[in-house]
Design an enzyme around this catalytic site. Sequence first.
Site, PDB file in Angstrom:
ATOM      1  N   SER A   1       9.104 -62.096 -18.434  1.00  0.00           N
ATOM      2  CA  SER A   1       9.755 -60.799 -18.074  1.00  0.00           C
ATOM      3  C   SER A   1       9.697 -60.019 -19.231  1.00  0.00           C
ATOM      4  CB  SER A   1      11.329 -61.266 -17.980  1.00  0.00           C
ATOM      5  OG  SER A   1      12.060 -60.106 -17.785  1.00  0.00           O
TER       6      SER A   1
ATOM      7  N   THR B   1       0.410 -50.293  -6.333  1.00  0.00           N
ATOM      8  CA  THR B   1      -0.117 -49.774  -7.552  1.00  0.00           C
ATOM      9  C   THR B   1       0.190 -50.117  -8.549  1.00  0.00           C
ATOM     10  OG1 THR B   1      -0.687 -47.687  -6.128  1.00  0.00           O
ATOM     11  CG2 THR B   1      -0.685 -47.195  -8.436  1.00  0.00           C
TER      12      THR B   1
ATOM     13  N   CYS C   1      23.654 -62.409 -15.259  1.00  0.00           N
ATOM     14  CA  CYS C   1      23.508 -62.470 -13.788  1.00  0.00           C
ATOM     15  C   CYS C   1      24.600 -63.069 -12.872  1.00  0.00           C
ATOM     16  CB  CYS C   1      22.331 -63.328 -13.491  1.00  0.00           C
ATOM     17  SG  CYS C   1      20.957 -63.279 -14.834  1.00  0.00           S
TER      18      CYS C   1
HETATM   19  N1  PMP Z   1      14.582 -66.613 -15.643  1.00  0.00           N
HETATM   20  C1  PMP Z   1      15.621 -66.391 -16.543  1.00  0.00           C
HETATM   21  C2  PMP Z   1      15.764 -67.958 -17.478  1.00  0.00           C
HETATM   22  C3  PMP Z   1      16.338 -65.405 -16.902  1.00  0.00           C
HETATM   23  O1  PMP Z   1      17.067 -65.576 -17.842  1.00  0.00           O
HETATM   24  C4  PMP Z   1      16.100 -64.210 -16.252  1.00  0.00           C
HETATM   25  C5  PMP Z   1      16.960 -63.032 -16.402  1.00  0.00           C
HETATM   26  N2  PMP Z   1      18.321 -63.242 -16.285  1.00  0.00           N
HETATM   27  C6  PMP Z   1      15.393 -64.215 -14.919  1.00  0.00           C
HETATM   28  C7  PMP Z   1      14.465 -65.328 -14.574  1.00  0.00           C
HETATM   29  C8  PMP Z   1      14.910 -62.960 -14.079  1.00  0.00           C
HETATM   30  O2  PMP Z   1      14.244 -61.941 -14.677  1.00  0.00           O
HETATM   31  P1  PMP Z   1      14.142 -60.485 -14.368  1.00  0.00           P
HETATM   32  O3  PMP Z   1      15.453 -59.690 -14.903  1.00  0.00           O
HETATM   33  O4  PMP Z   1      12.713 -60.021 -15.050  1.00  0.00           O
HETATM   34  O5  PMP Z   1      13.840 -60.612 -13.113  1.00  0.00           O
END
Ligand code: PMP
Length: 381
Positions: free
Chosen positions: A199, A237, A322
């Site tokens: 990411s 794109t 999250c």
């Molecule tokens: N995997 C892990 C271990 C993460 O910490 C996160 C972000 N919290 C993600 C996946 C998702 O990444 P993105 O925000 O780029 O969608």
Amino acid sequence: MIYLDNAATTKVCREAADAAYYAMTEVFGNPSSLHRLGIEAEKLISFSKEIISGALGGQPSEIIFTSGATESNNLAISGLAENYGRRKKKIVTTAVEHPSVLEPMKKLAAKGYELTVVEPDENGEITEEALVSAVDGDTCLVSAMLVNNETGYVLPIERSFSRIKKLYPECLTHCDCVQGFMKLPIRVKSLSADAVSLSGHKIHAPKGVGALWIKKGVRVAPNVFGGGQQSGIRSGTEPVPLIYAFAKAVETLVPTLPQRYDHASEIRDYAVKKLSEAGVLINSKSSASPYILSVSLPQIKSETLLHFLESRDIYVSSGSACSKGKKSEVLEAFRLLDGIIDSTVRISTSFETSKSDIDTLAEAFKEASTTLVKSTKIRRV
Ligand code: PMP
């Protein structure tokens, strides 16, 4: 301001911001266009693939750009299962994965795949043995993260995946490397991975860009259909400014990885000492990634503590950003007690974090435990 929420997202670095601005205002062609502006935009993508694959020890042709790791994880899991799960219907993951791995795994289970979720043992460890023994000759895919985003726990991926590959060469291996990339040295070869998710916004690049490294020869079925960009694996794109900014952040960070790791370790050790003295419980193991420290202040709810710290201009997460107020299933899986989970906050540092930031944090924790515990005392009559 003291920003200690770098596992949620990071401040975009100057190099990445300049690169995005340059691509937005000067090299703004569509990389699929055949004229000069298109070709120049395409060159920025090629450069970016070279930098990002190079940082992993892979090849430029093995990189697919996505909107972020959520998409990379979804693409890897559904795309690998679709191509390799016709006869072999077993899939394996762990209980401490990010929802962007667990949810597509559950979706596959609802479609008839047999899902095994490896739980940490009584010590909160996911052992190599547990991962390897969850896989058998009917398993088409195993997905496990390198560094857990809530506690910094480092899973034994190299050893587990290499054993899995030796025992079951046909089983595909995917690793969510989001919290390890640019923090721990990662080589896709030693990881024995077929696919790796990254990411941008966790490494000082903008939000909205990520990558999936896919080992040469491994086929991932697309999730998004359209104009056939990126070899048809991810139509649409390409967001050149975001991709170029991602690459520039990587290019900037690569040479300083060892120094940044040492700095993070020093800050973590200092924080463990200072916070313990302030009565804070440390949840992360000493072997965890030094960039993430999960801590609890018993009797004070995570959210209350988070807002108290915010009032002092200190920014942390409750569990992970999250989980937004929901009780963390990952911390439960790591065997933290209910009362501790409710009081957990995550501190995640960057190269900008200083010892004096930690001093201020420790003072704020002390203040929180005197003022907040007092104000939440229950009076029994
Ligand atoms: N995997 C892990 C271990 C993460 O910490 C996160 C972000 N919290 C993600 C996946 C998702 O990444 P993105 O925000 O780029 O969608």
